[in-house]
Scaffold this motif. Structure first.
Motif, PDB file in Angstrom:
ATOM      1  N   ASP A 132      38.480  42.941  38.576  1.00  0.00           N
ATOM      2  CA  ASP A 132      39.767  42.293  38.912  1.00  0.00           C
ATOM      3  C   ASP A 132      39.516  41.013  39.901  1.00  0.00           C
ATOM      4  OD1 ASP A 132      42.046  43.790  38.268  1.00  0.00           O
ATOM      5  OD2 ASP A 132      42.221  45.127  40.155  1.00  0.00           O
ATOM      6  N   ALA A 133      38.482  40.982  40.556  1.00  0.00           N
ATOM      7  CA  ALA A 133      38.118  39.664  41.296  1.00  0.00           C
ATOM      8  C   ALA A 133      38.001  38.357  40.532  1.00  0.00           C
ATOM      9  CB  ALA A 133      37.068  39.907  42.274  1.00  0.00           C
ATOM     10  N   ALA A 134      37.349  38.909  39.162  1.00  0.00           N
ATOM     11  CA  ALA A 134      37.051  37.576  38.213  1.00  0.00           C
ATOM     12  C   ALA A 134      38.326  37.175  37.601  1.00  0.00           C
ATOM     13  CB  ALA A 134      36.197  38.176  37.189  1.00  0.00           C
ATOM     14  N   LEU A 135      39.378  38.142  37.457  1.00  0.00           N
ATOM     15  CA  LEU A 135      40.556  37.557  37.041  1.00  0.00           C
ATOM     16  C   LEU A 135      41.363  36.853  38.128  1.00  0.00           C
ATOM     17  CD1 LEU A 135      41.883  40.764  35.050  1.00  0.00           C
ATOM     18  CD2 LEU A 135      41.392  38.515  33.906  1.00  0.00           C
ATOM     19  N   ALA A 136      41.299  37.388  39.202  1.00  0.00           N
ATOM     20  CA  ALA A 136      42.026  36.617  40.384  1.00  0.00           C
ATOM     21  C   ALA A 136      41.651  35.244  40.508  1.00  0.00           C
ATOM     22  CB  ALA A 136      41.785  37.341  41.697  1.00  0.00           C
ATOM     23  N   ALA A 137      40.318  35.136  40.271  1.00  0.00           N
ATOM     24  CA  ALA A 137      39.432  33.908  40.681  1.00  0.00           C
ATOM     25  C   ALA A 137      39.791  32.769  39.357  1.00  0.00           C
ATOM     26  CB  ALA A 137      37.941  34.195  40.569  1.00  0.00           C
ATOM     27  N   GLN A 138      39.995  33.499  38.224  1.00  0.00           N
ATOM     28  CA  GLN A 138      40.457  32.671  37.215  1.00  0.00           C
ATOM     29  C   GLN A 138      41.836  31.752  37.313  1.00  0.00           C
ATOM     30  OE1 GLN A 138      40.859  33.868  32.977  1.00  0.00           O
ATOM     31  NE2 GLN A 138      39.116  32.560  32.791  1.00  0.00           N
ATOM     32  N   VAL A 139      42.817  32.829  37.852  1.00  0.00           N
ATOM     33  CA  VAL A 139      44.131  32.277  38.255  1.00  0.00           C
ATOM     34  C   VAL A 139      44.054  31.059  39.466  1.00  0.00           C
ATOM     35  CG1 VAL A 139      46.409  32.876  39.273  1.00  0.00           C
ATOM     36  CG2 VAL A 139      45.200  34.488  37.539  1.00  0.00           C
ATOM     37  N   THR A 140      43.349  31.306  40.357  1.00  0.00           N
ATOM     38  CA  THR A 140      43.265  30.183  41.352  1.00  0.00           C
ATOM     39  C   THR A 140      42.517  29.110  40.947  1.00  0.00           C
ATOM     40  OG1 THR A 140      42.910  32.026  43.154  1.00  0.00           O
ATOM     41  CG2 THR A 140      41.797  29.933  43.562  1.00  0.00           C
ATOM     42  N   ASP A 141      41.397  29.358  40.023  1.00  0.00           N
ATOM     43  CA  ASP A 141      40.955  27.945  39.451  1.00  0.00           C
ATOM     44  C   ASP A 141      41.786  27.320  38.698  1.00  0.00           C
ATOM     45  OD1 ASP A 141      38.533  28.732  40.552  1.00  0.00           O
ATOM     46  OD2 ASP A 141      37.567  29.576  38.605  1.00  0.00           O
ATOM     47  N   LEU A 142      42.785  27.885  37.806  1.00  0.00           N
ATOM     48  CA  LEU A 142      43.686  27.252  37.383  1.00  0.00           C
ATOM     49  C   LEU A 142      44.453  26.450  38.016  1.00  0.00           C
ATOM     50  CD1 LEU A 142      45.069  26.376  34.545  1.00  0.00           C
ATOM     51  CD2 LEU A 142      46.668  28.338  34.955  1.00  0.00           C
TER      52      LEU A 142
END
Length: 212
Positions: A132-142
């Motif tokens: 979940d944290a990896a997915l959240a980080a990817q949204v933030t990185d976008l």
């Protein structure tokens, strides 16, 4: 030789996970035995236990296989996001959703979520949280990428907004897997309605794009 052994090990593990995805879908997670998975994967029962201690371990590993593929797809979007904040966010989220039933059924997702919630401090609970944290980080990185490109306003806290967007897409996915009658099209439409106003609030004039 070591390289060959590693490849063989990875191949066996992939076969077990793909067998699990097929059998859990067809027969239901609770009805399937480790012996059934070994037979479907064409390995011994002992080999399955060499990789996984429980059926729950296999289910969470299947979730990890799905999420890792989704993250790879998302990385390609981050390399070249489509123009427009709303379009870029929805492209990323849409990829998550479209891949979500590749290996798992809704019933499998519900079971995996329950395992993670019931025992958050176990290896499986921690692994699910890390995904979940990896997915959240990817949204933030976008959002950070769009901010660098001048499409998200400079004063916006992209990390905070990214977490909000992820929390919403995660909650909507929970609603999706809870409701067997809800289609992926329904999910996409609902999240688009919720995401576009947020995108308009954080976008520069350049980042408004052509999203309706």
């Amino acid at each position: 030789m070591a390289g060959l052994r590693e490849r063989q090990k990875a191949d066996r593990e992939t076969r077990i996970l793909r067998a699990a995805a097929t059998r859990f879908r067809a027969d239901g997670y609770r009805a399937v035995r480790i012996e059934d998975l070994a037979e479907a994967a064409e390995v011994s029962v002992g080999t399955v236990y060499n990789y996984y201690r429980t059926k729950g371990d296999i289910l969470i590993a299947t979730v990890a296989m799905e999420v890792e593929e989704v993250l790879a797809q998302g990385a390609a979007i981050l390399d070249a996001p489509p123009p427009g904040v709303a379009d870029a966010i929805l492209r990323l989220i849409g990829g998550y959703y479209d891949h979500s039933l590749e290996y798992l059924s809704k019933e499998m997702w519900r079971t995996a979520m329950a395992l993670a919630i019931e025992a958050p401090d176990t290896p499986n609970g921690r692994r699910y949280a890390a995904l979940d944290a990896a997915l959240a980080a990817q949204v933030t990185d976008l959002l950070l990428r769009l901010q660098e490109r001048g499409e998200v306003r400079a004063e916006v806290d992209a990390r905070a907004v990214g977490q909000v967007l992820f929390n919403n897409l995660n909650m909507m996915f929970l609603e999706f897997v809870k409701d067997d009658g809800m289609t992926l099209q329904d999910l996409h439409a609902a999240v688009a309605r919720q995401t576009r106003p947020v995108a308009r609030l954080i976008a520069t004039r350049t980042g408004q794009g052509d999203a309706p």
